[in-house]
Enzyme design. Structure first.
Site, short mmCIF file in Angstrom:
data_model
loop_
_atom_site.label_atom_id
_atom_site.label_comp_id
_atom_site.label_asym_id
_atom_site.label_seq_id
_atom_site.Cartn_x
_atom_site.Cartn_y
_atom_site.Cartn_z
N ASP A 17 12.49 -28.13 14.05
CA ASP A 17 11.63 -29.01 13.23
C ASP A 17 10.37 -29.41 14.00
O ASP A 17 10.41 -29.57 15.22
CB ASP A 17 12.44 -30.26 12.84
CG ASP A 17 11.76 -31.03 11.72
OD1 ASP A 17 10.86 -30.48 11.04
OD2 ASP A 17 12.14 -32.20 11.51
N ASN A 65 13.38 -25.48 1.34
CA ASN A 65 12.01 -25.12 1.75
C ASN A 65 11.23 -24.33 0.68
O ASN A 65 10.01 -24.24 0.74
CB ASN A 65 12.01 -24.30 3.05
CG ASN A 65 12.28 -25.12 4.29
OD1 ASN A 65 12.80 -24.61 5.28
ND2 ASN A 65 11.94 -26.41 4.27
C1 FPP Z 1 10.40 -26.93 10.16
O1 FPP Z 1 9.21 -27.52 10.62
C2 FPP Z 1 10.36 -25.51 10.36
C3 FPP Z 1 10.42 -24.58 9.38
C4 FPP Z 1 10.56 -24.92 7.96
C5 FPP Z 1 10.30 -23.16 9.68
C6 FPP Z 1 10.92 -22.67 10.94
C7 FPP Z 1 10.29 -21.39 11.23
C8 FPP Z 1 9.86 -20.99 12.42
C9 FPP Z 1 10.11 -21.70 13.70
C10 FPP Z 1 9.03 -19.78 12.44
C11 FPP Z 1 9.54 -18.62 13.13
C12 FPP Z 1 10.96 -18.33 12.94
C13 FPP Z 1 11.45 -17.10 13.12
C14 FPP Z 1 12.90 -16.87 13.06
C15 FPP Z 1 10.56 -15.97 13.39
P1 FPP Z 1 8.32 -28.35 9.61
O2 FPP Z 1 7.28 -27.44 9.06
O3 FPP Z 1 9.18 -29.01 8.59
O4 FPP Z 1 7.66 -29.40 10.54
P2 FPP Z 1 7.17 -30.86 10.14
O5 FPP Z 1 8.40 -31.70 9.98
O6 FPP Z 1 6.37 -31.26 11.31
O7 FPP Z 1 6.37 -30.73 8.88
#
Ligand code: FPP
Length: 246
Positions: A17, A65
């Protein structure tokens, strides 16, 4: 940082996250944070493999998501394709096999195709299993298992008394994986967000304030060190654990 080999968790599961906040803090679009997050994924995969972790499960895209802006969802779907193409050789070299948990059938055809190829090309990897949770919801996974059970009972192929914890566990999309020993969540939030609810009942939890793109191998090993210092009792008393009683 020293890591006691006997204390390395066998199965590590991570809620990655903080990508969005990482990007916003730098005045960049959110997908930029996911791209940087992919760099952290590479580092953590290498770190887990080097430490002797056998199973690494990453929460890459939850069922919830899908409700994000289309541009962000599309960017993530493209990022998974890029990851599958860029990482395949290194994953093969390191003998890491890749699998998917969740509902890969929900993904766009190009993403599914790239992942299928990654899964096929890494299938022989015996040193570590990297599972990507995609379109994943722990509750939906559980509901799916219950529906399978109900359908089998309906057809007379399963007796209700045969449905127990191990039957359900085996029919989750994580069926071939052991339960996680350590669940890490970055980004400073203290919740599990529908990640492995049935499987994590005895997992140790580690919450890091770092945003996922800032999480490094050093932070991973620090989490292992904290894990190594915990006493896992599985419902027993501390005295029983110390005497090594089952
Ligand atoms: C949550 O952070 C993260 C995600 C929804 C996506 C996770 C994906 C990756 C780390 C990209 C690469 C993964 C692979 C397997 C290649 P958020 O966007 O909710 O963060 P925030 O809470 O700061 O908005």
């Amino acid at each position: 940082m020293s890591t006691n080999a006997a204390r390395v968790p066998r199965h590590v599961a991570i809620i990655m996250d903080g990508n969005g906040r990482w990007a916003v803090a730098r005045g960049k679009p959110r997908p930029e944070g996911h791209r940087e997050g992919a760099r952290a994924v590479r580092e953590v995969v290498r770190g887990c493999r080097a430490a002797g972790v056998e199973y690494l499960t990453l929460y890459a895209f939850s069922l919830a998501n899908w409700s994000r802006p289309k541009t962000e969802v599309d960017a993530l779907m493209r990022l998974f394709v890029l990851f599958a193409k860029k990482e395949v050789e290194e994953l093969r070299e390191r003998e890491i096999s890749v699998g998917v948990i969740g509902r890969p059938e929900d993904l766009p055809a190009t993403t599914r195709k790239a992942l299928d190829e990654l899964i096929r090309k890494t299938a022989g990897g015996k040193k570590m299993r990297l599972s990507l949770a995609l379109s994943y919801s722990g509750r939906e996974d559980l509901i799916g298992a219950v529906r399978q059970a109900a359908a089998l009972v309906d057809r007379g192929k399963l007796r209700p008394e045969e449905i127990d914890g191990s039957w359900i566990r085996a029919h989750l999309s994580t069926g071939i994986l052991p339960d996680p020993d350590l669940v890490i969540r970055t980004g400073g939030e203290y919740r599990l967000s529908d990640f492995l609810p049935f499987e994590s009942v005895y997992a140790e939890l580690h919450f890091s304030p770092l945003l996922w793109p800032d999480f490094t191998e050093k932070d991973l090993l620090a989490a292992f060190d904290t894990y190594g210092g915990r006493e896992r009792r599985f419902g027993r008393t501390s005295e029983q654990v110390k005497k090594g009683q089952e």
